[in-house]
Design a protein around this motif. Structure first.
Motif, PDB file in Angstrom:
ATOM      1  N   UNK A   6       0.827  -1.204   0.000  1.00  0.00           N
ATOM      2  CA  UNK A   6       0.000   0.000   0.000  1.00  0.00           C
ATOM      3  C   UNK A   6       0.870   1.265   0.000  1.00  0.00           C
ATOM      4  N   UNK A   7       0.506   2.221  -0.833  1.00  0.00           N
ATOM      5  CA  UNK A   7       1.259   3.464  -0.926  1.00  0.00           C
ATOM      6  C   UNK A   7       2.371   3.433  -1.960  1.00  0.00           C
ATOM      7  N   UNK A   8       2.722   2.229  -2.414  1.00  0.00           N
ATOM      8  CA  UNK A   8       3.759   2.057  -3.438  1.00  0.00           C
ATOM      9  C   UNK A   8       3.142   2.276  -4.806  1.00  0.00           C
ATOM     10  N   UNK A   9       3.799   3.052  -5.629  1.00  0.00           N
ATOM     11  CA  UNK A   9       3.229   3.322  -6.938  1.00  0.00           C
ATOM     12  C   UNK A   9       4.206   4.012  -7.858  1.00  0.00           C
ATOM     13  N   UNK A  10       3.666   4.684  -8.860  1.00  0.00           N
ATOM     14  CA  UNK A  10       4.498   5.347  -9.861  1.00  0.00           C
ATOM     15  C   UNK A  10       5.446   6.360  -9.234  1.00  0.00           C
ATOM     16  N   UNK A  11       4.948   7.114  -8.251  1.00  0.00           N
ATOM     17  CA  UNK A  11       5.783   8.110  -7.581  1.00  0.00           C
ATOM     18  C   UNK A  11       7.001   7.448  -6.946  1.00  0.00           C
ATOM     19  N   UNK A  12       6.781   6.327  -6.269  1.00  0.00           N
ATOM     20  CA  UNK A  12       7.876   5.599  -5.619  1.00  0.00           C
ATOM     21  C   UNK A  12       8.922   5.169  -6.646  1.00  0.00           C
ATOM     22  N   UNK A  67       0.808 -15.481 -16.251  1.00  0.00           N
ATOM     23  CA  UNK A  67       0.819 -15.518 -14.784  1.00  0.00           C
ATOM     24  C   UNK A  67       1.178 -14.148 -14.210  1.00  0.00           C
ATOM     25  N   UNK A  68       2.088 -13.449 -14.880  1.00  0.00           N
ATOM     26  CA  UNK A  68       2.470 -12.119 -14.433  1.00  0.00           C
ATOM     27  C   UNK A  68       1.310 -11.147 -14.550  1.00  0.00           C
ATOM     28  N   UNK A  69       0.499 -11.318 -15.563  1.00  0.00           N
ATOM     29  CA  UNK A  69      -0.649 -10.434 -15.767  1.00  0.00           C
ATOM     30  C   UNK A  69      -1.702 -10.586 -14.682  1.00  0.00           C
ATOM     31  N   UNK A  70      -1.650 -11.678 -13.925  1.00  0.00           N
ATOM     32  CA  UNK A  70      -2.601 -11.880 -12.829  1.00  0.00           C
ATOM     33  C   UNK A  70      -2.158 -11.191 -11.541  1.00  0.00           C
ATOM     34  N   UNK A  71      -0.953 -10.630 -11.538  1.00  0.00           N
ATOM     35  CA  UNK A  71      -0.459  -9.927 -10.355  1.00  0.00           C
ATOM     36  C   UNK A  71      -0.895  -8.465 -10.380  1.00  0.00           C
ATOM     37  N   UNK A  72      -0.844  -7.831  -9.215  1.00  0.00           N
ATOM     38  CA  UNK A  72      -1.081  -6.395  -9.128  1.00  0.00           C
ATOM     39  C   UNK A  72       0.243  -5.662  -9.300  1.00  0.00           C
ATOM     40  N   UNK A  73       0.167  -4.425  -9.761  1.00  0.00           N
ATOM     41  CA  UNK A  73       1.385  -3.630  -9.970  1.00  0.00           C
ATOM     42  C   UNK A  73       2.170  -3.481  -8.673  1.00  0.00           C
ATOM     43  N   UNK A  74       1.480  -3.417  -7.544  1.00  0.00           N
ATOM     44  CA  UNK A  74       2.145  -3.244  -6.250  1.00  0.00           C
ATOM     45  C   UNK A  74       3.005  -4.437  -5.862  1.00  0.00           C
ATOM     46  N   UNK A  75       2.885  -5.534  -6.603  1.00  0.00           N
ATOM     47  CA  UNK A  75       3.688  -6.724  -6.334  1.00  0.00           C
ATOM     48  C   UNK A  75       4.956  -6.780  -7.194  1.00  0.00           C
TER      49      UNK A  75
END
Length: 270
Positions: free
Chosen positions: A162-168, A247-255
């Motif tokens: 949580x909180x991890x994203x493009x900015x990070x 399989x990678x497409x089933x993950x969330x970007x935060x992972x």
């Protein structure tokens, strides 16, 4: 409703210790803890350096900076009252005070004495515009120590969850960012409603990313809905998903890490 506004105005418009009023429009919360400014000026060796300060207020940090053997200090203060106050209080030939918005600065004005170091208690309402300006002109300002909201600081150093994203990802790609002292609201006048954090940054010199601007657009698309999978986020952006591991497409970007995103980008460009 009107009485509430008047009370709010009185709270922010009260006279400061120096006889000048604080202005809510500029988000003026003046630091009052000496240990913090001492810390900020000792993270890096500032001897002989060219320093920029954004939003000097009444010069609490300014006085600590010029106690060191620096080459020069250029101050950008949007409030003419406080700019003039600092000019009168610190008649030091090393100081130049500009009464202007730092974000309207023409980068060429900094070239002669580059690279600069930034030491500043940033105005919180324009923290991210300033950070993006710094990134765009990393050749001019190579490192710095700044005060930001704790929430912003944590977002900048997140590596997942949580909180991890493009900015990070964006700022960690270009800078080494280190969390420093955590600062309570009581260290300021008037106290803000949030905790603050001192952090330092230093330029990295990473390998160029192919089609760099388009890469960051792609990363933003991956994070557009953090709880959705990559597939669900990207399907509406017309990327060729057949190039990616199902399989990678089933993950969330935060992972995913930066290496994952770079690998995905290279596959898209094949």
């Amino acid at each position: 409703m009107n009485s509430t506004k008047k009370r709010s105005s009185r709270k922010w418009g009260h006279a400061h210790a120096h006889g000048l009023a604080l202005k809510k429009t500029h988000g003026q919360h003046f630091l009052r803890q000496h240990s913090v400014v001492e810390h900020m000026t000792r993270v890096f060796n500032i001897r002989g350096r060219s320093i920029i300060e954004i939003g000097c207020g009444d010069g609490f940090l300014t006085g600590e900076i010029i106690a060191h053997d620096i080459a020069r200090l250029w101050i950008y203060e949007i409030d003419s009252d406080w700019a003039n106050y600092v000019k009168r209080t610190y008649p030091d030939p090393r100081i130049t005070v500009y009464t202007q918005d730092f974000l309207k600065l023409k980068p060429d004005e900094l070239k002669e004495h580059a690279p600069w170091m930034l030491l500043a208690n940033l105005p919180y309402q324009v923290t991210f515009p300033i950070l993006y300006w710094l990134q765009a002109h990393r050749d001019l300002i190579s490192q710095g120590v700044i005060m930001v909201q704790e929430e912003v600081a944590q977002k900048l150093v997140k590596t997942g969850g949580r909180g991890y994203g493009t900015v990070s990802l964006f700022f960690q790609w270009y800078y080494t960012i280190t969390l420093r002292e955590k600062v309570s609201p009581g260290a300021f006048h008037p106290p803000p409603k949030v905790w603050s954090r001192v952090l330092s940054f230093e330029n990295k010199y990473p390998e160029p990313i192919p089609d760099e601007q388009k890469f960051w657009v792609f990363v933003r698309a991956c994070f557009s809905h953090p709880r959705r999978t990559l597939r669900n986020n990207l399907v509406t952006h017309h990327y060729d998903l057949t190039r990616f591991d199902p399989e990678l497409l089933q993950l969330r970007a935060q992972q995913l890490t930066m290496d994952h995103f770079l690998s995905l980008w290279n596959k898209l460009r094949m």
